[in-house]
Design a protein around this motif. Structure first.
Motif, PDB file in Angstrom:
ATOM      1  N   SER A  23       0.647  -1.270   0.251  1.00 34.53           N
ATOM      2  CA  SER A  23       0.042  -0.234   0.179  1.00 34.53           C
ATOM      3  C   SER A  23       0.534   1.093  -0.534  1.00 34.53           C
ATOM      4  N   GLN A  24       1.448   1.601   1.231  1.00 32.90           N
ATOM      5  CA  GLN A  24       3.069   2.248   0.756  1.00 32.90           C
ATOM      6  C   GLN A  24       3.371   2.295  -0.338  1.00 32.90           C
ATOM      7  N   ASP A  37       6.287   6.074   7.181  1.00 39.44           N
ATOM      8  CA  ASP A  37       4.371   5.524   7.061  1.00 39.44           C
ATOM      9  C   ASP A  37       5.012   4.011   7.282  1.00 39.44           C
ATOM     10  N   ILE A  38       5.778   3.408   6.662  1.00 38.41           N
ATOM     11  CA  ILE A  38       5.720   1.832   6.092  1.00 38.41           C
ATOM     12  C   ILE A  38       5.909   1.887   8.358  1.00 38.41           C
ATOM     13  N   ALA A  61       4.053  -0.380  13.206  1.00 42.37           N
ATOM     14  CA  ALA A  61       4.081  -0.311  14.572  1.00 42.37           C
ATOM     15  C   ALA A  61       3.499  -0.192  15.396  1.00 42.37           C
ATOM     16  N   MET A  62       2.671   0.972  15.488  1.00 45.30           N
ATOM     17  CA  MET A  62       1.671   1.847  15.937  1.00 45.30           C
ATOM     18  C   MET A  62       0.332   1.257  15.490  1.00 45.30           C
ATOM     19  N   GLY A  63      -0.001   0.628  13.999  1.00 43.76           N
ATOM     20  CA  GLY A  63      -1.102   0.402  13.515  1.00 43.76           C
ATOM     21  C   GLY A  63      -1.455   1.909  12.804  1.00 43.76           C
ATOM     22  N   HIS A  90      13.266   3.674  10.223  1.00 46.22           N
ATOM     23  CA  HIS A  90      13.218   4.318   8.967  1.00 46.22           C
ATOM     24  C   HIS A  90      14.301   4.755   8.511  1.00 46.22           C
ATOM     25  N   ASP A  91      15.203   5.324   9.533  1.00 45.77           N
ATOM     26  CA  ASP A  91      16.212   5.813   8.483  1.00 45.77           C
ATOM     27  C   ASP A  91      17.248   4.771   7.976  1.00 45.77           C
TER      28      ASP A  91
END
Length: 499
Positions: free
Chosen positions: A150-151, A181-182, A187-189, A310-311
């Motif tokens: 999706s992302q 975003d992924i 991680a948090m939904g 993410h980084d």
């Protein structure tokens, strides 16, 4: 007379402790410097000037260990350490179940991450590792591929709108937003939608905190908390941390309430049915040593994955696109494989199973990680004397292990500076496990490496099935710098041509 007496007493105490420190340092030097080279240095400050700024930091460490020992003894502000890319020493340290304590260079992340998996030590680390490991079971990762898809589609749409008429774009900016975003959704939904909205307060706070950590890492005076906390940047950190912690805590509380309501209202037919779960859901439903994790423990682990997840992948994927633009034949081989698996029109949906079929893409990503590892250095501290090849490494010695240099060692990588994915098909006796460690190794290896590989495969596949990646006009070389991770100081500039 009174003030003279007080001054003399303080001077005596200071001299005593300085003397003890100097003797301790001298003893450590004697034990280490007898069998490995010593870096040039100056009184009190040691070899601090040998490191340079973040643009030359990695190459300077590589230079200092360019000797037969592949190691170097260094003193910095009274702390002694070993810099090493020696594979035998890497093997000893990384495979050990006793040398598990992280070095002090991780402490700048503590205000944000607390005692999460990245920074904790001892029994706390072991308990948290055991708690978190089930979150990376293949059945959980399989569910995350839907989010990657999706992302990835959002990224492609964004690039189609923004990039096609330009001869140069900084693809790092786009990939970073996608990766953020992924990791936030897995991680948090929560879908931040930062790819479309760069001005979100939380998104900006994540970027600000990463910059602050980097700034403190390469500043001598900012390493002193008492000075740093009074500075302008210290006040800025307080504001940023309030945004980060408030956001994470609010998501945890909301998710906890939703989970409780779902359990109350669950129907009999729903029992045992698979439900897509975020990393946070698993933390809320697990135990640490027989008890539920506290709010603080959950927040630390969620923040750790936001930081580490993410980084690192942004850096690796950006480097991958840069290489693809330069190596047209390799890009063609990757695309041919993609078309063989997903069809020439790319109409076949990417699944966890189909990602396993992308063998050449995996070789390509491994080679990117060999030459451009996001984490260039990892550290451990010895908690007791360690014997190594008839030598003693003293207790409390910091060992900085140079991933960047180990990955480029010509003794174990033929034509080490050449980009050659096929090298990972080599099964000769010269190949050694600790000659390639982009995800670290041993008990404290990166718990998210399978997650990262699936994410990178998906996003690179999405882009290559829609665009040809070309060098920018004018062509711009990628200049690497060591920040929180290894990244391009001047961005990663490419040109995209629709297929």
């Amino acid at each position: 007379m009174f003030f003279l007496t007080v001054f003399t007493a303080l001077a005596t105490v200071l001299a005593y402790y300085v003397g003890r420190w100097w003797m301790k340092l001298h003893n450590a030097r004697n034990k280490l410097a007898s069998w490995m080279p010593t870096a040039p240095g100056h009184p009190l400050i040691g070899s601090v000037f040998e490191f340079g700024d973040n643009t030359v930091f990695t190459t300077n460490l590589h230079r200092l260990t360019d000797n037969p020992c592949k190691s170097c003894y260094v003193e910095v502000m009274g702390e002694w350490m070993i810099l090493t890319r020696d594979h035998d020493l890497l093997d000893l340290v990384l495979s050990s179940n006793k040398i598990l304590t992280k070095g002090g260079d991780y402490r700048t992340t503590a205000p944000w991450l607390g005692q999460g998996l990245l920074t904790s030590n001892g029994l706390q680390w072991k308990s948290h590792r055991k708690m978190i490991t089930p979150a990376f079971h293949f059945s959980i990762l399989e569910q995350f591929v839907d989010i990657f898809n999706s992302q990835g589609d959002t990224l492609v749409n964004k690039l189609q709108r923004d990039a096609l008429e330009k001869t140069s774009i900084d693809i790092y900016q786009y990939v970073t937003a996608c990766a953020l975003d992924i990791i936030c959704e897995t991680a948090m939904g929560v879908n931040l939608n930062s790819q479309e909205n760069h001005d979100l307060e939380y998104v900006q706070a994540v970027k600000d905190m990463c910059r602050i950590i980097m700034d403190r890492t390469f500043s001598l005076w900012k390493s002193f908390d008492c000075l740093y906390n009074l500075s302008k940047l210290g006040k800025k950190q307080e504001q940023v941390l309030e945004i980060l912690h408030n956001f994470t805590n609010s998501v945890i509380n909301k998710r906890r309430k939703e989970t409780t309501e779902q359990l109350k209202n669950v129907k009999q037919d729903d029992v045992g049915r698979k439900r897509k779960m975020a990393f946070l859901d698993l933390l809320l439903s697990t135990n640490i040593d027989g008890r539920p994790p506290t709010q603080e423990e959950i927040r630390c682990e969620v923040d750790t994955f936001m930081f580490a997840g993410h980084d690192t992948t942004s850096s690796a994927m950006s480097s991958a696109f840069y290489v693809l633009a330069k190596k047209t034949q390799i890009q063609k081989m990757v695309r041919d494989e993609l078309q063989g698996v997903f069809g020439k029109d790319g109409s076949t949906q990417i699944t966890h199973k189909s990602l396993q079929e992308l063998k050449y893409l995996e070789l390509f990503i491994k080679e990117v990680l060999r030459l451009y590892p996001p984490a260039t250095v990892i550290s451990r501290v010895t908690e007791e004397d360690v014997q190594y090849k008839n030598h003693t490494i003293p207790k409390n010695t910091l060992i900085e292990m140079l991933i960047y240099s180990a990955n480029r060692d010509p003794d174990y990588h033929e034509n080490a500076e050449e980009f050659k994915p096929e090298r990972f098909l080599d099964t000769s006796g010269k190949k050694r496990p600790f000659a390639y460690i982009p995800f670290s190794a041993g008990p404290r290896n990166c718990i998210g490496q399978k997650f990262a590989m699936l994410e990178m495969k998906t996003i690179i596949s999405k882009v290559l099935m829609n665009f040809e990646v070309l060098p920018s006009i004018p062509e711009r070389e990628m200049v690497m710098t060591t920040e929180v991770v290894l990244k391009a100081k001047n961005g990663v500039h490419v040109q995209l041509k629709p297929l």
